[in-house]
Design a protein around this motif. Structure first.
Motif, mmCIF file in Angstrom:
data_model
loop_
_atom_site.group_PDB
_atom_site.id
_atom_site.type_symbol
_atom_site.label_atom_id
_atom_site.label_comp_id
_atom_site.label_asym_id
_atom_site.label_seq_id
_atom_site.Cartn_x
_atom_site.Cartn_y
_atom_site.Cartn_z
ATOM 1 N N ALA A 41 1.004 -1.199 0.004
ATOM 2 C CA ALA A 41 0.096 0.052 0.072
ATOM 3 C C ALA A 41 0.869 1.118 -0.154
ATOM 4 C CB ALA A 41 -1.061 0.101 1.171
ATOM 5 N N CYS A 42 0.221 2.347 -0.561
ATOM 6 C CA CYS A 42 1.205 3.539 -0.643
ATOM 7 C C CYS A 42 0.274 4.930 -0.232
ATOM 8 C CB CYS A 42 1.548 3.652 -2.061
ATOM 9 S SG CYS A 42 2.870 5.024 -2.284
ATOM 10 N N LEU A 43 1.029 5.748 0.528
ATOM 11 C CA LEU A 43 0.418 6.947 0.610
ATOM 12 C C LEU A 43 1.533 8.118 0.128
ATOM 13 C CD1 LEU A 43 -0.643 6.653 4.587
ATOM 14 C CD2 LEU A 43 -1.957 6.360 2.591
ATOM 15 N N CYS A 44 0.776 9.186 -0.676
ATOM 16 C CA CYS A 44 1.799 10.082 -1.040
ATOM 17 C C CYS A 44 1.196 11.377 -0.890
ATOM 18 C CB CYS A 44 2.189 9.594 -2.836
ATOM 19 S SG CYS A 44 3.232 10.436 -3.681
ATOM 20 N N GLY A 45 1.937 12.443 -0.732
ATOM 21 C CA GLY A 45 1.922 13.821 -0.743
ATOM 22 C C GLY A 45 2.773 14.714 0.002
ATOM 23 N N GLY A 46 2.689 16.015 0.016
ATOM 24 C CA GLY A 46 3.341 16.814 0.781
ATOM 25 C C GLY A 46 4.891 16.458 0.636
ATOM 26 N N GLY A 47 5.334 15.874 -0.400
ATOM 27 C CA GLY A 47 6.913 15.838 -0.582
ATOM 28 C C GLY A 47 7.389 14.571 0.033
ATOM 29 N N LEU A 48 6.339 13.669 0.491
ATOM 30 C CA LEU A 48 6.568 12.318 1.105
ATOM 31 C C LEU A 48 5.883 11.084 0.364
ATOM 32 C CD1 LEU A 48 6.617 12.941 4.864
ATOM 33 C CD2 LEU A 48 8.567 13.239 3.361
ATOM 34 N N GLY A 107 5.666 -3.623 7.718
ATOM 35 C CA GLY A 107 6.773 -2.082 7.938
ATOM 36 C C GLY A 107 6.359 -1.176 7.058
ATOM 37 N N ALA A 108 6.756 0.012 7.271
ATOM 38 C CA ALA A 108 6.411 1.338 6.442
ATOM 39 C C ALA A 108 7.797 1.825 6.266
ATOM 40 C CB ALA A 108 5.402 2.286 7.286
ATOM 41 N N THR A 109 8.039 2.150 5.165
ATOM 42 C CA THR A 109 9.284 2.968 4.592
ATOM 43 C C THR A 109 8.883 4.374 4.031
ATOM 44 O OG1 THR A 109 10.144 0.953 3.951
ATOM 45 C CG2 THR A 109 11.105 2.991 3.301
ATOM 46 N N VAL A 110 9.655 5.573 4.890
ATOM 47 C CA VAL A 110 9.197 6.870 4.283
ATOM 48 C C VAL A 110 10.201 7.354 3.392
ATOM 49 C CG1 VAL A 110 8.464 8.795 5.189
ATOM 50 C CG2 VAL A 110 8.080 7.097 6.553
ATOM 51 N N TYR A 111 9.626 8.140 2.259
ATOM 52 C CA TYR A 111 10.759 8.340 1.409
ATOM 53 C C TYR A 111 10.347 9.794 1.316
ATOM 54 C CZ TYR A 111 11.212 3.609 -0.429
ATOM 55 O OH TYR A 111 11.554 2.182 -0.526
ATOM 56 N N HIS A 112 11.614 10.511 1.150
ATOM 57 C CA HIS A 112 11.618 12.098 0.771
ATOM 58 C C HIS A 112 11.597 12.225 -0.416
ATOM 59 C CE1 HIS A 112 13.298 16.150 2.677
ATOM 60 N NE2 HIS A 112 12.008 16.346 1.996
ATOM 61 N N LEU A 113 10.621 12.896 -1.391
ATOM 62 C CA LEU A 113 10.606 12.762 -2.587
ATOM 63 C C LEU A 113 11.374 14.049 -3.137
ATOM 64 C CD1 LEU A 113 6.714 11.721 -3.328
ATOM 65 C CD2 LEU A 113 8.979 10.320 -3.183
ATOM 66 N N LEU A 114 11.637 15.090 -2.524
ATOM 67 C CA LEU A 114 12.013 16.222 -2.836
ATOM 68 C C LEU A 114 13.648 16.280 -2.992
ATOM 69 C CD1 LEU A 114 9.900 19.034 -0.952
ATOM 70 C CD2 LEU A 114 9.591 17.885 -3.386
ATOM 71 N N ARG A 115 14.221 14.926 -2.434
ATOM 72 C CA ARG A 115 15.594 14.806 -2.533
ATOM 73 C C ARG A 115 16.340 13.915 -3.424
ATOM 74 N NH1 ARG A 115 18.398 18.750 0.329
ATOM 75 N NH2 ARG A 115 16.875 19.454 2.092
ATOM 76 N N GLY A 116 15.322 13.678 -4.479
ATOM 77 C CA GLY A 116 16.022 12.780 -5.564
ATOM 78 C C GLY A 116 16.457 11.454 -5.258
ATOM 79 N N LYS A 117 17.797 11.044 -5.510
ATOM 80 C CA LYS A 117 18.516 9.862 -5.342
ATOM 81 C C LYS A 117 18.373 9.659 -3.962
ATOM 82 C CE LYS A 117 20.754 9.529 -9.626
ATOM 83 N NZ LYS A 117 22.244 9.494 -10.289
ATOM 84 N N ARG A 118 18.593 8.301 -3.446
ATOM 85 C CA ARG A 118 18.828 8.053 -2.025
ATOM 86 C C ARG A 118 17.970 8.897 -1.167
ATOM 87 N NH1 ARG A 118 25.240 7.393 -1.249
ATOM 88 N NH2 ARG A 118 25.798 6.073 -2.688
ATOM 89 N N SER A 119 16.792 8.535 -1.469
ATOM 90 C CA SER A 119 15.517 9.548 -0.638
ATOM 91 C C SER A 119 14.846 8.579 0.258
ATOM 92 C CB SER A 119 14.381 10.039 -1.819
ATOM 93 O OG SER A 119 13.902 8.628 -2.197
#
Length: 291
Positions: A49-56, A66-78
């Motif tokens: 499942a996925c949640l997306c918004g606010g740059g995350l 488990g849940a993994t949080v990605y920082h979408l504004l930082r490009g690679k290795r987010s």
């Protein structure tokens, strides 16, 4: 065509030809999530499942919890923060919950979207955990757990929540102290002792409930909580929270824990802790720890 916002799925077939022969591969499902500009959306796929918004973006494994949080504004290795599946005990066993794929659905909120997960306990038949993961427009992921006792037994239990914050080449781990903060260089794979500094594990000995990992590119990851029985601080850390006495047919909802992924440093994490949990005035200066 994808919807304006929300989940979608594609069934993909691949045909491989060589000479006069050809092979058709097994059909694979590709789960997609469309998000309107400036919006927040969530969806449940076959396995994740996925949640997306606010740059995350929050990616959740329905089989393991488990849940993994990605920082979408930082490009690679987010990839910034792993919020691991919880454990209930004693005794604690990480194979107790999410032994089977969790029931999952999303609910739209006034300022975001919530992913709801429901899983059964293997060690304690009749016990069930419902986890709600909420993402809005800010740098915060909110996690709320409810434990439901559907058995004929009474239980006195606690819940453990662990995490892992992903560092970089130049990363510092920061935790609160009564005056200022402790800070130490952090390396991926490091333990929970903050560079050899022995910190208290009793929850009541912690002046504030947060830890922060500062990265050299100006962003940070953190975990925030209210009251805990025990705290294992660090980039790879854990808290334990009491569920109290849970009789047949009773349920209890724990206070939220929060993950932070965004721009800033420990002061941003502490500021969110003050807003969401409550505390004293911000510290203006970081006090270096001594062994």
């Amino acid at each position: 065509l994808l919807p304006e916002a929300g989940p979608a799925a594609l069934d993909v077939d691949v045909k491989v030809s060589a000479g006069k022969g050809s092979v058709l591969t097994k059909t694979h499902r590709v789960d997609l999530l469309a998000v309107e500009p400036g919006g927040v959306a969530g969806g449940v796929g076959d396995r994740r499942a996925c949640l997306c918004g606010g740059g995350l973006a929050v990616d959740v494994d329905l089989r393991h919890g488990g849940a993994t949080v990605y920082h979408l504004l930082r490009g690679k290795r987010s990839r910034r923060l792993d919020i691991n599946r919880p454990g209930i005990g004693p005794p604690f066993s990480w194979s107790d919950l999410f032994d089977e794929k969790a029931e999952a659905w999303t609910e739209q909120e006034a300022f975001g979207v919530t992913l709801c997960l429901r899983t059964k306990s293997i060690l304690r038949p009749g016990l069930m955990l419902e986890r709600r993961i909420t993402l809005g427009q800010g740098p915060i992921v909110k996690v709320v757990d409810t434990v439901i006792n559907g058995s004929a037994r009474s239980f006195s239990l606690s819940l453990k929540q662990s995490w892992y914050m992903h560092g970089g080449m130049l990363t510092e781990l920061v935790v609160p102290r009564k005056q200022g903060v402790y800070r130490r260089e952090f390396r991926n794979g490091g333990g929970r002792t903050l560079g050899g500094l022995n910190l208290p594990t009793e929850g009541e000995a912690w002046p504030e409930g947060w830890v922060c990992l500062e990265r050299d590119e100006g962003c940070a990851a953190g975990m925030l909580w209210g009251v805990a029985e025990r705290v294992e601080p660090g980039g790879r850390g854990e808290i334990q929270v009491s569920l109290g006495q849970l009789g047949p047919g009773q349920s209890t909802t724990l206070a939220p824990v929060y993950g932070f992924v965004g721009d800033g440093n420990w002061k941003a994490v502490r500021g969110w802790w003050q807003t969401l949990v409550g505390g004293g005035p911000p510290e203006d200066e970081a006090v270096e720890a001594t062994r």
